[in-house]
Design an enzyme around this catalytic site. Structure first.
Site, mmCIF file in Angstrom:
data_model
loop_
_atom_site.group_PDB
_atom_site.id
_atom_site.type_symbol
_atom_site.label_atom_id
_atom_site.label_comp_id
_atom_site.label_asym_id
_atom_site.label_seq_id
_atom_site.Cartn_x
_atom_site.Cartn_y
_atom_site.Cartn_z
ATOM 1 N N GLY A 11 141.799 61.164 -28.953
ATOM 2 C CA GLY A 11 141.418 62.153 -27.940
ATOM 3 C C GLY A 11 140.162 61.697 -27.221
ATOM 4 O O GLY A 11 139.300 62.489 -26.838
ATOM 5 N N ALA A 12 140.062 60.366 -27.006
ATOM 6 C CA ALA A 12 138.798 59.751 -26.588
ATOM 7 C C ALA A 12 138.392 60.092 -25.159
ATOM 8 O O ALA A 12 137.233 59.890 -24.782
ATOM 9 C CB ALA A 12 138.878 58.235 -26.761
ATOM 10 N N ILE A 16 135.056 66.661 -26.558
ATOM 11 C CA ILE A 16 134.348 66.422 -27.827
ATOM 12 C C ILE A 16 133.973 64.946 -27.943
ATOM 13 O O ILE A 16 132.836 64.593 -28.259
ATOM 14 C CB ILE A 16 135.188 66.864 -29.036
ATOM 15 C CG1 ILE A 16 135.387 68.383 -29.032
ATOM 16 C CG2 ILE A 16 134.522 66.434 -30.349
ATOM 17 C CD1 ILE A 16 136.308 68.902 -30.112
ATOM 18 N N ALA A 17 134.935 64.084 -27.669
ATOM 19 C CA ALA A 17 134.678 62.644 -27.748
ATOM 20 C C ALA A 17 133.566 62.224 -26.795
ATOM 21 O O ALA A 17 132.764 61.333 -27.111
ATOM 22 C CB ALA A 17 135.957 61.867 -27.447
ATOM 23 N N ARG A 98 151.542 80.317 -34.175
ATOM 24 C CA ARG A 98 150.920 79.312 -35.034
ATOM 25 C C ARG A 98 151.926 78.253 -35.472
ATOM 26 O O ARG A 98 151.610 77.064 -35.520
ATOM 27 C CB ARG A 98 150.275 79.977 -36.254
ATOM 28 C CG ARG A 98 149.477 78.997 -37.099
ATOM 29 C CD ARG A 98 148.760 79.662 -38.257
ATOM 30 N NE ARG A 98 149.692 80.088 -39.282
ATOM 31 C CZ ARG A 98 149.317 80.622 -40.443
ATOM 32 N NH1 ARG A 98 148.034 80.811 -40.691
ATOM 33 N NH2 ARG A 98 150.203 80.985 -41.340
ATOM 34 N N GLY A 130 140.619 67.643 -34.974
ATOM 35 C CA GLY A 130 141.584 68.409 -34.184
ATOM 36 C C GLY A 130 142.236 69.510 -35.006
ATOM 37 O O GLY A 130 142.667 69.289 -36.144
ATOM 38 N N ASN A 131 142.312 70.701 -34.454
ATOM 39 C CA ASN A 131 142.824 71.872 -35.183
ATOM 40 C C ASN A 131 144.341 72.026 -35.113
ATOM 41 O O ASN A 131 144.956 71.585 -34.150
ATOM 42 C CB ASN A 131 142.151 73.133 -34.639
ATOM 43 C CG ASN A 131 140.692 73.195 -35.039
ATOM 44 O OD1 ASN A 131 140.352 72.908 -36.183
ATOM 45 N ND2 ASN A 131 139.831 73.550 -34.108
ATOM 46 N N ASP A 159 131.125 74.743 -39.041
ATOM 47 C CA ASP A 159 130.938 76.079 -39.600
ATOM 48 C C ASP A 159 129.656 76.143 -40.425
ATOM 49 O O ASP A 159 128.901 77.112 -40.350
ATOM 50 C CB ASP A 159 132.150 76.468 -40.452
ATOM 51 C CG ASP A 159 133.448 76.307 -39.688
ATOM 52 O OD1 ASP A 159 133.578 76.912 -38.624
ATOM 53 O OD2 ASP A 159 134.318 75.551 -40.155
ATOM 54 N N ARG A 162 126.757 76.187 -38.041
ATOM 55 C CA ARG A 162 126.658 77.516 -37.433
ATOM 56 C C ARG A 162 126.018 78.513 -38.392
ATOM 57 O O ARG A 162 125.155 79.315 -37.998
ATOM 58 C CB ARG A 162 128.057 78.005 -37.035
ATOM 59 C CG ARG A 162 128.648 77.305 -35.821
ATOM 60 C CD ARG A 162 130.143 77.588 -35.693
ATOM 61 N NE ARG A 162 130.678 77.122 -34.412
ATOM 62 C CZ ARG A 162 131.963 77.006 -34.124
ATOM 63 N NH1 ARG A 162 132.882 77.323 -35.049
ATOM 64 N NH2 ARG A 162 132.356 76.586 -32.944
ATOM 65 N N HIS A 187 139.193 75.890 -41.936
ATOM 66 C CA HIS A 187 138.436 75.971 -40.683
ATOM 67 C C HIS A 187 139.197 76.918 -39.760
ATOM 68 O O HIS A 187 139.947 76.512 -38.876
ATOM 69 C CB HIS A 187 138.281 74.594 -40.036
ATOM 70 C CG HIS A 187 137.624 74.645 -38.689
ATOM 71 N ND1 HIS A 187 136.355 75.127 -38.512
ATOM 72 C CD2 HIS A 187 138.072 74.307 -37.459
ATOM 73 C CE1 HIS A 187 136.045 75.077 -37.224
ATOM 74 N NE2 HIS A 187 137.071 74.581 -36.569
#
Length: 333
Positions: A11-12, A16-17, A98, A130-131, A159, A162, A187
């Site tokens: 996911g570069a 996020i990357a 889901r 990645g979720n 988490d 946070r 998560h």
């Protein structure tokens, strides 16, 4: 100087990357004397964007960065890598169930597990960001049987960060004054941020338990937990985009501690394969308090689990078992 460490980020071309790559390339994770080669994987339609990221990495003129390999080919991306940040995943879209999200991600993480199995070093450390991260990591490991299961983990450090920040802000102290905060389980919104064993150095320099320093059990059992559980959704509501800068920082923190080790006095939260510790189901990817040394993690044992915590641990276990069964059902092998 040492030989370059080979690091793949999937996911570069994503957000996020974009924050993570700079931290990696300037030495925040593997050390300020450790050169590295970055392997950047994304899908073919993102290659134009990825080339722009490569240009920016070049323009940063970072002395540790010896090589950048942008590619859409997993065989190239995972070739001989020492560490893997699996950031790319199918995001949940409006109206998506889901099970549909799990099905889409099983396909992605099955392919990446197979590529790791065939091309990566057997000592590779794999962090899934990645979720749904816990179950994606489980699937990835399933399809990389030649790599030890202990080499796979999922990120709950965001988490933990946070939770520590919430405590620090409440008490008016620097965040690094707070330690031994634990994230248990998934998560997701069923995670359990636990401060039963957490300590804090207060503004006057005294070390106290977080419970005593906060002195508000209703807040600790209520708003504190729900704020951490729902923080990702709150960021999306505010930014109209998911957490990126904080997620990248957490990924860097996770790998840095795994690679270099944690302090003997404290611990960090990582989702790893459960061995049944704390009466959790064996074989799910579950977040525990862990200590790391010489590239290996070990679950911290002997912590007291009260009735309130037990209920929370069991609830997140139930969700992880359901996710695992739904994901395995679509593996079709």
């Amino acid at each position: 100087m040492a030989e370059p460490v080979r690091v793949v980020v999937t996911g570069a071309a994503g957000q996020i990357a974009y924050s993570l790559l700079y931290q990696l390339a300037k030495g925040d994770v593997f050390g300020d004397q450790q050169p590295l080669s970055l392997h950047l994987l994304d899908i073919e339609p993102m290659m134009g964007v990825l080339n722009g990221v490569v240009m920016e990495l070049q323009d940063c003129a970072l002395p540790l960065l010896r090589e950048v390999i942008p590619t859409a080919d997993p065989a190239v991306a995972f070739k001989d890598v020492d560490a893997a940040f699996l950031v790319g995943a199918m995001p949940r879209k409006e109206g998506m169930e889901r099970k549909d999200l799990l099905a889409a991600n099983v396909k992605i993480f099955k392919a990446q597990g197979q590529a790791l199995d065939q091309h990566a070093k057997k000592t590779v450390k794999v962090l899934v960001v990645g979720n749904p991260a816990n179950t994606n990591s489980l699937i990835c490991s399933k399809y990389a049987p030649s790599i030890p299961p202990a080499n796979f983990s999922a990120m709950t450090r965001l988490d933990q960060n946070r939770a520590q920040a919430q405590i620090a802000n409440r008490l008016g102290v620097p965040v690094n004054n707070v330690s031994k905060v634990t994230i248990w389980g998934n998560h997701s919104s069923t995670q359990f941020p636990d401060v039963a064993n957490a300590t804090v150095v207060t503004a006057n320099g005294e070390t106290k338990s977080v419970k005593d320093a906060i002195n508000d059990q209703a807040w600790l059992n209520g708003d504190f937990i729900s704020t951490v559980q729902k923080r990702g959704a709150a960021v999306i509501a505010a930014r109209k985009l998911s957490s990126a800068m904080s997620a990248a920082k957490a990924a860097a923190d996770h790998m840095k501690d795994w690679w270099n080790g944690t302090s003997a006095e404290s611990w960090v939260s990582m989702a790893v394969f459960s061995d049944g510790s704390y009466n959790t189901p064996v074989g799910i990817m579950y977040s525990f308090p862990v200590r790391c040394s010489k590239g290996q993690w070990e679950i911290v044992q002997g912590l007291t689990i009260d009735e309130f915590a037990r209920e929370k641990l069991d609830l997140t276990s139930k969700e992880l078992i359901e996710e695992r069964e739904e994901a395995l059902a679509v593996c079709q092998d």
